[in-house]
Design a protein around this motif. Structure first.
Motif, PDB file in Angstrom:
ATOM      1  N   THR A   8     -29.585   1.869 -27.075  1.00  0.00           N
ATOM      2  CA  THR A   8     -29.425   3.075 -27.889  1.00  0.00           C
ATOM      3  C   THR A   8     -30.099   4.268 -27.226  1.00  0.00           C
ATOM      4  O   THR A   8     -31.080   4.122 -26.501  1.00  0.00           O
ATOM      5  CB  THR A   8     -30.007   2.876 -29.300  1.00  0.00           C
ATOM      6  N   GLY A   9     -29.527   5.454 -27.502  1.00  0.00           N
ATOM      7  CA  GLY A   9     -30.092   6.686 -26.950  1.00  0.00           C
ATOM      8  C   GLY A   9     -30.133   6.676 -25.439  1.00  0.00           C
ATOM      9  O   GLY A   9     -31.132   7.040 -24.818  1.00  0.00           O
ATOM     10  N   VAL A  10     -29.000   6.318 -24.803  1.00  0.00           N
ATOM     11  CA  VAL A  10     -29.021   6.065 -23.359  1.00  0.00           C
ATOM     12  C   VAL A  10     -29.219   7.338 -22.530  1.00  0.00           C
ATOM     13  O   VAL A  10     -29.778   7.291 -21.437  1.00  0.00           O
ATOM     14  CB  VAL A  10     -27.748   5.326 -22.905  1.00  0.00           C
ATOM     15  N   GLY A  11     -28.734   8.484 -23.006  1.00  0.00           N
ATOM     16  CA  GLY A  11     -28.972   9.747 -22.325  1.00  0.00           C
ATOM     17  C   GLY A  11     -28.641   9.718 -20.847  1.00  0.00           C
ATOM     18  O   GLY A  11     -27.525   9.383 -20.445  1.00  0.00           O
ATOM     19  N   LYS A  12     -29.648  10.028 -20.024  1.00  0.00           N
ATOM     20  CA  LYS A  12     -29.472  10.083 -18.574  1.00  0.00           C
ATOM     21  C   LYS A  12     -29.841   8.780 -17.873  1.00  0.00           C
ATOM     22  O   LYS A  12     -29.818   8.730 -16.637  1.00  0.00           O
ATOM     23  CB  LYS A  12     -30.355  11.203 -18.002  1.00  0.00           C
ATOM     24  N   ARG A  13     -30.138   7.727 -18.638  1.00  0.00           N
ATOM     25  CA  ARG A  13     -30.693   6.517 -18.015  1.00  0.00           C
ATOM     26  C   ARG A  13     -29.614   5.615 -17.422  1.00  0.00           C
ATOM     27  O   ARG A  13     -29.436   4.455 -17.786  1.00  0.00           O
ATOM     28  CB  ARG A  13     -31.550   5.767 -19.026  1.00  0.00           C
ATOM     29  N   TYR A  14     -28.895   6.195 -16.466  1.00  0.00           N
ATOM     30  CA  TYR A  14     -27.839   5.465 -15.766  1.00  0.00           C
ATOM     31  C   TYR A  14     -28.407   4.229 -15.071  1.00  0.00           C
ATOM     32  O   TYR A  14     -27.745   3.195 -14.957  1.00  0.00           O
ATOM     33  CB  TYR A  14     -27.180   6.394 -14.740  1.00  0.00           C
ATOM     34  N   ASP A  15     -29.665   4.340 -14.590  1.00  0.00           N
ATOM     35  CA  ASP A  15     -30.283   3.227 -13.891  1.00  0.00           C
ATOM     36  C   ASP A  15     -30.499   2.035 -14.815  1.00  0.00           C
ATOM     37  O   ASP A  15     -30.171   0.889 -14.461  1.00  0.00           O
ATOM     38  CB  ASP A  15     -31.599   3.661 -13.242  1.00  0.00           C
ATOM     39  N   ILE A  16     -31.000   2.285 -16.020  1.00  0.00           N
ATOM     40  CA  ILE A  16     -31.273   1.187 -16.943  1.00  0.00           C
ATOM     41  C   ILE A  16     -29.974   0.532 -17.409  1.00  0.00           C
ATOM     42  O   ILE A  16     -29.860  -0.701 -17.433  1.00  0.00           O
ATOM     43  CB  ILE A  16     -32.086   1.687 -18.154  1.00  0.00           C
ATOM     44  N   VAL A  17     -28.988   1.345 -17.778  1.00  0.00           N
ATOM     45  CA  VAL A  17     -27.712   0.793 -18.240  1.00  0.00           C
ATOM     46  C   VAL A  17     -27.067  -0.033 -17.128  1.00  0.00           C
ATOM     47  O   VAL A  17     -26.571  -1.149 -17.365  1.00  0.00           O
ATOM     48  CB  VAL A  17     -26.772   1.910 -18.719  1.00  0.00           C
ATOM     49  N   SER A  18     -27.083   0.464 -15.912  1.00  0.00           N
ATOM     50  CA  SER A  18     -26.501  -0.269 -14.783  1.00  0.00           C
ATOM     51  C   SER A  18     -27.207  -1.599 -14.562  1.00  0.00           C
ATOM     52  O   SER A  18     -26.561  -2.617 -14.274  1.00  0.00           O
ATOM     53  CB  SER A  18     -26.593   0.573 -13.501  1.00  0.00           C
ATOM     54  N   ALA A  19     -28.534  -1.593 -14.686  1.00  0.00           N
ATOM     55  CA  ALA A  19     -29.292  -2.824 -14.458  1.00  0.00           C
ATOM     56  C   ALA A  19     -28.950  -3.886 -15.500  1.00  0.00           C
ATOM     57  O   ALA A  19     -28.785  -5.069 -15.174  1.00  0.00           O
ATOM     58  CB  ALA A  19     -30.785  -2.522 -14.469  1.00  0.00           C
ATOM     59  N   PHE A  20     -28.841  -3.495 -16.762  1.00  0.00           N
ATOM     60  CA  PHE A  20     -28.465  -4.465 -17.801  1.00  0.00           C
ATOM     61  C   PHE A  20     -27.040  -4.957 -17.598  1.00  0.00           C
ATOM     62  O   PHE A  20     -26.741  -6.134 -17.841  1.00  0.00           O
ATOM     63  CB  PHE A  20     -28.620  -3.839 -19.188  1.00  0.00           C
ATOM     64  N   ALA A  21     -26.155  -4.071 -17.157  1.00  0.00           N
ATOM     65  CA  ALA A  21     -24.755  -4.442 -16.979  1.00  0.00           C
ATOM     66  C   ALA A  21     -24.560  -5.493 -15.885  1.00  0.00           C
ATOM     67  O   ALA A  21     -23.508  -6.133 -15.820  1.00  0.00           O
ATOM     68  CB  ALA A  21     -23.914  -3.204 -16.688  1.00  0.00           C
ATOM     69  N   GLU A  22     -25.564  -5.677 -15.031  1.00  0.00           N
ATOM     70  CA  GLU A  22     -25.498  -6.742 -14.029  1.00  0.00           C
ATOM     71  C   GLU A  22     -25.674  -8.126 -14.648  1.00  0.00           C
ATOM     72  O   GLU A  22     -25.329  -9.130 -14.028  1.00  0.00           O
ATOM     73  CB  GLU A  22     -26.590  -6.525 -12.978  1.00  0.00           C
ATOM     74  N   HIS A  23     -26.217  -8.190 -15.864  1.00  0.00           N
ATOM     75  CA  HIS A  23     -26.601  -9.475 -16.443  1.00  0.00           C
ATOM     76  C   HIS A  23     -26.036  -9.735 -17.826  1.00  0.00           C
ATOM     77  O   HIS A  23     -26.185 -10.852 -18.351  1.00  0.00           O
ATOM     78  CB  HIS A  23     -28.135  -9.573 -16.500  1.00  0.00           C
ATOM     79  N   ALA A  24     -25.396  -8.738 -18.433  1.00  0.00           N
ATOM     80  CA  ALA A  24     -24.880  -8.914 -19.793  1.00  0.00           C
ATOM     81  C   ALA A  24     -23.779  -7.902 -20.047  1.00  0.00           C
ATOM     82  O   ALA A  24     -23.684  -6.873 -19.362  1.00  0.00           O
ATOM     83  CB  ALA A  24     -26.010  -8.733 -20.813  1.00  0.00           C
ATOM     84  N   PHE A  25     -22.946  -8.210 -21.052  1.00  0.00           N
ATOM     85  CA  PHE A  25     -21.989  -7.221 -21.537  1.00  0.00           C
ATOM     86  C   PHE A  25     -22.812  -6.129 -22.211  1.00  0.00           C
ATOM     87  O   PHE A  25     -23.539  -6.376 -23.177  1.00  0.00           O
ATOM     88  CB  PHE A  25     -21.032  -7.865 -22.533  1.00  0.00           C
ATOM     89  N   THR A  26     -22.727  -4.919 -21.694  1.00  0.00           N
ATOM     90  CA  THR A  26     -23.645  -3.865 -22.092  1.00  0.00           C
ATOM     91  C   THR A  26     -22.918  -2.763 -22.855  1.00  0.00           C
ATOM     92  O   THR A  26     -21.931  -2.204 -22.370  1.00  0.00           O
ATOM     93  CB  THR A  26     -24.353  -3.281 -20.858  1.00  0.00           C
TER      94      THR A  26
END
Length: 329
Positions: A12-30
């Motif tokens: 939630t509240g992902v904003g500019k955190r492309y790095d965090i979203v990308s990292a989770f997407a490597e391991h789960a449906f995000t």
């Protein structure tokens, strides 16, 4: 929806955190949730959604519908704004108890919470009380992004800034010496799994953009102690100064990922990055603590990049240079 035995994670509240979203997407449906269509991190997710505002009565039901529809097993906030809301909701949120969330959103309450656990916090008073010494920092109690923080050399300057800042403030000793952050992760029982300290070489708007992971057992132990005393559940960031006169003093605690997310990613041992550990916990695994086991010496320096959106606000796939950012030489 997650398939083939995978799991789904809602950020939630992902904003500019492309790095965090990308990292989770490597391991789960995000799934990335943000009310702004221009939040760039939404485009790194498998699914992006537009929730109501956090203060809207429909916010939690919207998230609950996503959890039910997609089999979400972990909800992870990326801003301070909805941490307490998630803690009070019937959601699989990686956040502390509501009381801890409320206390860590108020910097003076954080100060009192730390002292109550025997943890070091700089001398802090409220307006109308006399600080023990000068200089001091006048800080909003619920500030973020280093907004409206002012150094005051004496009583006259302190009184001016207390009046100037148009929100509730506190007055805290201006800490001498270097500033550090400690990125830690706790399991859902409040056990600290790891604590990774880093320097604060440069920050802008309260967010670290340059720093180095360091081998500092005192800071590692401080991070572990904070995480287990609160207790934290999920990611937590502790900011502290090492004052030449008073020693370590904690100036902020955020029960979420910090701005310098790359540091624990680069420093974590293979298979033990924080997104991986959160996904493993969400699957039901019980993890062994490995506090202090990381690779020191890694430095990160963050920079800007961007996405081009078409008239329908979808990515065009075009970049300002072919194939995206040029690889470092």
């Amino acid at each position: 929806m997650a398939t083939d035995g995978g799991v789904a994670v809602l950020l939630t509240g992902v904003g500019k955190r492309y790095d965090i979203v990308s990292a989770f997407a490597e391991h789960a449906f995000t799934i990335a949730a943000d009310p702004s269509p221009l939040a760039p991190a939404r485009y790194a997710a498998d699914l992006d959604v537009y929730p109501p505002r956090i203060d809207d009565p429909g916010y939690v039901p919207f998230l609950q519908e996503l959890v039910a529809e997609h089999g979400v097993v972990a909800v992870v906030p990326l801003t301070d704004l909805d941490i307490e809301v998630l803690a009070r909701a019937d959601l699989p949120a990686f956040v502390p108890d509501p009381g801890v969330c409320a206390a860590t959103y108020d910097k003076y309450a954080t100060h009192e919470l730390l002292l109550g656990h025997g943890l070091p916090s700089p001398p802090t008073v409220l307006p109308g009380e006399e600080p023990g010494s000068y200089p001091v920092m006048v800080k909003p109690r619920r500030g973020s992004g280093a907004r409206s923080i002012h150094a005051a050399a004496d009583r006259a300057e302190m009184d001016f800034f207390v009046s100037y800042v148009k929100e509730a403030v506190m007055i805290q000793r201006l800490m001498d010496g270097p500033e550090f952050s400690i990125d830690l992760l706790c399991d859902m029982g409040g056990r600290c799994l790891n604590a990774i300290p880093r320097t604060m070489i440069e920050s802008r708007g309260g967010e670290s953009i340059k720093g180095t992971v360091i081998d500092d057992p005192e800071l590692v132990e401080l991070g572990r102690a904070v995480g287990e005393a609160l207790p934290a559940r999920g990611p937590c960031t502790v900011q502290a100064f090492r004052d030449a006169e008073t020693g370590l003093g904690i100036t902020d605690v955020n029960t979420r990922f910090g701005g310098a997310f790359p540091a624990p990613m680069y420093a974590a041992r293979p298979g033990l990055t924080y997104p991986e550990l959160i996904v493993r916990m969400a699957r039901g695994e019980t993890l062994d603590p490995h506090v202090g086991d990381f690779a020191a010496g890694h430095t990160f320096t963050r920079y800007f990049w961007q996405l081009e959106l078409d008239a329908g606000q979808r990515p065009t796939g075009r970049d300002i240079v072919p194939n995206g950012p040029r690889p470092p030489l």
